[in-house]
Scaffold this active site. Structure first.
Site, PDB file in Angstrom:
ATOM      1  N   GLU A  63      12.703 -29.095  43.332  1.00 16.01           N
ATOM      2  CA  GLU A  63      11.368 -29.713  43.298  1.00 16.01           C
ATOM      3  C   GLU A  63      11.398 -31.074  42.579  1.00 16.01           C
ATOM      4  OE1 GLU A  63       7.562 -27.736  43.968  1.00 16.01           O
ATOM      5  OE2 GLU A  63       8.329 -26.182  42.644  1.00 16.01           O
ATOM      6  N   TYR A  98      16.586 -24.503  46.937  1.00 17.94           N
ATOM      7  CA  TYR A  98      15.170 -24.266  46.627  1.00 17.94           C
ATOM      8  C   TYR A  98      14.547 -23.514  47.787  1.00 17.94           C
ATOM      9  CZ  TYR A  98      10.199 -25.211  46.005  1.00 17.94           C
ATOM     10  OH  TYR A  98       8.837 -25.074  45.883  1.00 17.94           O
ATOM     11  N   ASP A 157       7.031 -25.641  34.996  1.00 17.11           N
ATOM     12  CA  ASP A 157       6.623 -24.229  34.986  1.00 17.11           C
ATOM     13  C   ASP A 157       7.854 -23.312  35.016  1.00 17.11           C
ATOM     14  OD1 ASP A 157       7.034 -25.189  37.560  1.00 17.11           O
ATOM     15  OD2 ASP A 157       5.415 -24.031  38.470  1.00 17.11           O
ATOM     16  N   HIS A 158       9.012 -23.885  35.306  1.00 21.59           N
ATOM     17  CA  HIS A 158      10.282 -23.152  35.202  1.00 21.59           C
ATOM     18  C   HIS A 158      11.012 -23.584  33.930  1.00 21.59           C
ATOM     19  CE1 HIS A 158      10.553 -21.832  39.568  1.00 21.59           C
ATOM     20  NE2 HIS A 158       9.576 -22.706  39.612  1.00 21.59           N
ATOM     21  N   ASP A 160      16.252 -22.246  42.565  1.00 23.22           N
ATOM     22  CA  ASP A 160      15.033 -21.445  42.560  1.00 23.22           C
ATOM     23  C   ASP A 160      14.992 -20.694  43.881  1.00 23.22           C
ATOM     24  OD1 ASP A 160      12.520 -20.379  42.604  1.00 23.22           O
ATOM     25  OD2 ASP A 160      11.457 -22.299  42.546  1.00 23.22           O
ATOM     26  N   ASN A 173      13.079 -18.143  44.457  1.00 24.04           N
ATOM     27  CA  ASN A 173      11.717 -17.643  44.640  1.00 24.04           C
ATOM     28  C   ASN A 173      11.688 -16.165  45.040  1.00 24.04           C
ATOM     29  OD1 ASN A 173       9.400 -19.241  43.959  1.00 24.04           O
ATOM     30  ND2 ASN A 173      10.090 -20.778  45.426  1.00 24.04           N
ATOM     31  N   ASN A 221      14.280 -26.052  38.088  1.00 24.59           N
ATOM     32  CA  ASN A 221      13.180 -26.498  38.942  1.00 24.59           C
ATOM     33  C   ASN A 221      12.289 -27.348  38.043  1.00 24.59           C
ATOM     34  OD1 ASN A 221      10.523 -26.675  40.003  1.00 24.59           O
ATOM     35  ND2 ASN A 221      11.034 -25.090  41.511  1.00 24.59           N
TER      36      ASN A 221
END
Lengths: 263, 263
Positions: free
Chosen positions: A36, A112, A253-254, A152, A154, A8
DNA sequence: CTTTTTAAG
DNA sequence: CTTAGAAAG
């Protein structure tokens, strides 16, 4: 050895500005599953010039979501989106059939899932999409072929997959109802390579909030996966999360999850 | 010697990030007239701690416009806005009465006129505001006192005030109807210190587009002014635009206009 | 706390 | 080409 990475990138422009290019040159994955992307089609292509084959599902909402597959192996088919009628152009699912060097085929998926916020419509959308994913995963296993679904999701699966699991029992991403989807998928034969080859944990995590010192304290979540069918999973040799100290530069951030397959 | 500077900072946060603080430490103006502060009241105060007196007119629309006065001299009165009933809280006009060290008073005004775009409502708003300014200027001269109106008027007065004047005869900021306002104000006795003490020109300009090489080529406009009443103008000794090479760092698309007064 | 977009300049 | 806010993560 075939290397497949999922990442991501939280905006491919920002990621390259922060050093993703260096990681790519160093790691040289054969296949890169992107989430993303947050950029238009033409712009993604700029980052993967000659030598790469691309599949991309751009979200209708500009600058949101967007999944892509960049591959050194040629693609014989590309499938975009999940479900029908209902919003299919949300930039959350893209598949590509790849031609392996030794012959044979491999299906790769970049997924995602919604982050979701408890008590908001985004949570309903997440569950609705999870149902679509469940249906598609069943189809993908039915053929008995080699398939990897990376991305991802989540959702952290278990307590070992999230640093502060007690504090997040009522938070989107660690709700029992969400984790039950992963239980069902794994029960149906999908293999969680990040966990199988990554040790018993806790960790390794794949996402850390930008806020505070979450990254420095390794206060993270394991929400990025490579899920493989039985036909593929036994070929997996290593699974690595490319974070500090081995990979020091933080360009998202990943962190990427990289799996080497003996193919 | 009293130093008064006017500067369109184009966002005080961005300006300080880019080095406005260094300029301020170097120039040490006694009075600083600010335009396009683009920040809430509390935030502006952070940049001008102990030793400064502040007046600030924040626009109702967050992050837009906003004029301020920072002064080393105490303020005996502050007046915000122009007109009544009609939108007065647009962050375009603020006045302060200052107490001079040797006794006596000085009124300073920070003004920010609309940029305006031909063929849009913003042009009508600009003319409506120019009418309010005309009325207020008449009031300010009536008393016979020392007044300086500084700021970004977003109008270049004459051909010497704009590099590409031929190409901008139909552009907002150099329209005959706009320039006529300045003619009338100067005809009524207001003195254009930037021109009087800045030489015959062309230039010096006070604004350059961020685009292309406008700044490097000095392809600019003189749209920032210090207008003084007769009672004050004769005390003005120097007028300087703080741009390269003397001031190399560019922390706004405008450069400050600094006037020294023998007061 | 970061991303891209937006409106405005 | 830049600013700050917006919505989303």
């Amino acid at each position: 050895m075939l290397t497949i990475a999922t990442a991501n990138v939280n905006g491919i422009r920002a990621a390259f500005k922060r050093g993703m290019g260096g990681w790519l040159d160093d790691r040289k994955p054969d296949v890169l599953l992107l989430q993303e992307v947050r950029a238009p089609d033409a712009l993604l292509a700029d980052f993967f010039p000659a030598g790469w084959h691309l599949a991309h599902s751009e979200a209708e909402a500009k600058g949101r979501a967007g999944v892509g597959i960049a591959s050194r192996l040629p693609m014989s088919a590309i499938r975009i989106g999940l479900g029908q009628g209902v919003p299919t152009n949300t930039g959350r699912w893209v598949e590509a059939d790849l031609e392996l060097p030794e012959g044979g085929a491999l299906t790769v998926v970049s997924a995602y899932l919604h982050s979701g916020t408890v008590g908001t419509p985004s949570m309903d959308e997440k569950y609705a999409f999870l149902d679509l994913v469940s249906a598609r995963l069943a189809e993908l296993t039915a053929g008995g072929g080699r398939v990897v679904v990376g991305g991802d999701l989540n959702i952290a699966h278990a307590a070992v997959d999230i640093k502060n699991w007690k504090g997040n029992l009522k938070a989107a991403g660690f709700l029992p109802a969400e984790r039950a989807y992963l239980d069902r998928w794994f029960g149906a034969g999908w293999r969680d390579l990040g966990r199988e080859l990554g040790g018993d944990g806790p960790g390794p995590y794949t996402w850390w909030s930008w806020r505070g010192k979450a990254f420095d304290n390794d206060s993270g979540w394991r929400i990025d996966y490579q899920l493989a069918t039985a036909a593929l999973a036994d070929a997996a040799r290593t699974a690595t999360v490319d974070r500090a100290p081995a990979y020091d530069q933080r360009w998202s951030d990943h962190a990427p999850l990289v799996v080497e397959y003996d193919l």
